[in-house]
Design an enzyme around this catalytic site. Structure first.
Site, short mmCIF file in Angstrom:
data_model
loop_
_atom_site.label_atom_id
_atom_site.label_comp_id
_atom_site.label_asym_id
_atom_site.label_seq_id
_atom_site.Cartn_x
_atom_site.Cartn_y
_atom_site.Cartn_z
N HIS A 1 -6.14 -2.65 4.49
CA HIS A 1 -6.56 -2.72 6.43
C HIS A 1 -6.49 -3.94 7.12
CE1 HIS A 1 -8.74 1.17 4.65
NE2 HIS A 1 -7.29 1.44 4.24
N ASP A 60 0.93 -1.67 -0.04
CA ASP A 60 -0.36 -0.40 -0.14
C ASP A 60 1.16 1.38 0.06
OD1 ASP A 60 -2.49 1.89 0.31
OD2 ASP A 60 -2.43 1.90 2.62
N GLU A 112 1.77 7.01 6.63
CA GLU A 112 1.09 7.76 5.30
C GLU A 112 0.54 9.40 5.83
OE1 GLU A 112 -2.85 6.21 3.96
OE2 GLU A 112 -2.35 4.40 5.67
N1 GLY Z 1 -4.89 2.74 -0.38
C1 GLY Z 1 -5.62 2.38 1.55
C2 GLY Z 1 -4.92 3.46 2.47
O1 GLY Z 1 -4.22 4.10 1.84
O2 GLY Z 1 -4.94 3.00 3.59
MN MN Z 2 -2.75 3.81 0.52
MN MN Z 3 -3.35 2.14 3.43
#
Ligand code: GLY
Ligand code: MN
Ligand code: MN
Length: 439
Positions: free
Chosen positions: A357, A267, A380
């Site tokens: 997730h 991700d 993130e």
């Molecule tokens: N791509 C989904 C997230 O970053 O949580």
């Molecule tokens: Mn993501």
């Molecule tokens: Mn993510």
């Protein structure tokens, strides 16, 4: 992943369940997309974690301590006519020989067989509330045993949520799982590098998407979730997936995309300039998010708690936003009032594994969970300044930046699994310059 890995997992789960119990876990159903077309089949992560069995219409039953066999699979029978259309099935013989079941039965016989397996067990481990139809069937099987109480049958006294034990196991990744996640991370990183290299003003967002999807497929991967390719202000729409607008000279583009390979997800998000060069405002916001991301990663180590890296990111972002005049100071008050939420409205990460997730509790006994070696999470942070943001100098409008990496907690601290894709401004600009006219 070899069969010993699946056997080890089943054994660990059965040890946790203890004697006098039975676990029942169905495979994922096939899901229609439209009319008679199905979505590509994706096995249920819990089911796959314990079996490695890739087919629909199957049910796993675990009965710790049962002399005649602890691991039972119900699955489809071989059917030459269907197999001509849809490909081979393991059948009961394959369930035993290839997937290591102690015994296997046709799925069509489950109503006749399963009540007999439930009979005499105290506890039924089953996850209620995910599939209503299957819930009803499980209740039906248990009721069937109850109805025979007069002839001496003993019905279970307790339903226990299977996911508590199973998801704690999935939260800590084994060596084989870490290897799988490394592969997904490397392929996804290669795909992001490719996107940076080929991006040009005037391309459509989906053309850029096609470039990284091709890399996923080259390694037999699929998107682990619907990819986001957001040019300019589209990056400020958190779940933007239309991906159908032109990429404009002078804008940034945000790509949030990761491959799923062998059932494990990556991700990754990167944000970079469509024309290969950040302008001063973009660079300022980008470097602030990058600083926040580095501060967050520095707060990841065994014994640190789940919220520490989020706190580290929000502190850097808030201080930066106050300095830029985008938030009112002082920093401590802004943090207390969480005014950063206007520009940073999501959390800094989540568990990552078979599901993007992934499963696992974030709090234990009401306290943020402490990190342990073998956990994998995303980091993130982002900033999203929507066009027309009131009270914000228009030079910042439409800038959306997120930087997302996948991080493994190790004994000594942590390891970034996705660092094969650049995130420093100079490194991104250098990669984007490669192969362009004029260098
Ligand atoms: N791509 C989904 C997230 O970053 O949580
Ligand atoms: Mn993501
Ligand atoms: Mn993510």
């Amino acid at each position: 992943m070899d069969s010993n890995e699946f056997r080890r997992r089943r054994q660990e789960l059965m040890n946790l369940m203890g004697p006098g119990s039975i676990a029942v876990l169905p495979a994922a159903p096939e899901r229609p997309r439209n009319r008679d077309t199905l979505y590509p089949y994706r096995q249920d992560s819990d089911f796959y974690y314990l079996t490695g069995f890739p087919e629909p219409e199957a049910v796993l039953v675990l009965i710790p301590g049962r002399d005649q066999g602890q691991y039972i699979l119900f699955c489809r029978e071989r059917d030459p006519a269907c197999e001509i259309w849809d490909g081979p099935r393991a059948g009961q013989e394959g369930a035993v020989r290839v997937y290591g079941a102690d015994d296997a039965f046709p799925i069509s016989d489950i109503d006749d067989i399963l009540p007999g397996l439930i009979e005499g067990r105290e506890k039924v481990y089953y996850t209620m509330g995910v599939d209503r139809d299957f819930d009803q069937r499980v209740i039906g099987w248990v009721n069937h045993v109850r109805q025979n109480a007069r002839s001496g049958a003993r019905a279970p006294g307790e339903f226990v949520a299977l996911q508590h034990l199973l998801h704690e196991m999935r939260l800590i990744k084994s060596k084989a799982e870490i290897a799988a996640m490394r592969k997904a991370a490397q392929v996804s990183a290669e795909a992001h590098r490719r996107a940076m290299q080929v991006c040009r003003p005037g391309m459509l967002e989906y053309e850029l998407e096609a470039e990284f999807q091709a890399i996923f497929r080259r390694y037999n991967g699929w998107p682990a979730y619907t990819p986001i390719v957001g040019g300019g202000a589209n990056a400020c729409i958190l779940h933007y997936i239309a991906n159908d607008q032109p990429l404009k000279d002078g804008d940034l583009v945000l790509i949030d995309a990761g491959a799923e390979i062998d059932m494990y997800a990556a991700d990754i998000t990167r944000t970079f300039p469509v024309n290969g060069r950040f302008n001063p405002e973009q660079r300022t916001i980008y470097e602030l998010v990058l600083e926040a991301q580095k501060a967050a990663i520095a707060a990841i180590a065994p014994g640190r708690h789940w919220n520490e890296f989020h706190d580290a990111a929000t502190r850097v972002l808030t201080a930066g936003l106050v300095e830029l005049g985008l938030l009112e100071g002082p920093v401590e008050r802004a943090l207390e009032q969480e005014t950063y939420r206007r520009f940073y409205m999501h959390r800094t990460g989540h568990w990552l594994g078979m599901d993007v997730h992934d499963v696992g509790d974030y709090k234990v006994d009401g306290q943020w969970r402490l990190l342990e070696p073998g956990m994998v999470l995303t980091v993130e942070p982002g900033l999203y300044i929507a066009p027309g943001s009131e009270g914000v100098d228009p030079r910042w409008w439409g800038i959306g930046v997120r930087i997302e990496d996948n991080v493994l907690v190790t004994r000594g601290g942590c390891e970034v699994l996705t660092d094969d894709v650049p995130k420093e401004v100079e490194a991104i600009e250098a990669l984007m310059a490669e192969g362009r006219d004029g260098g």
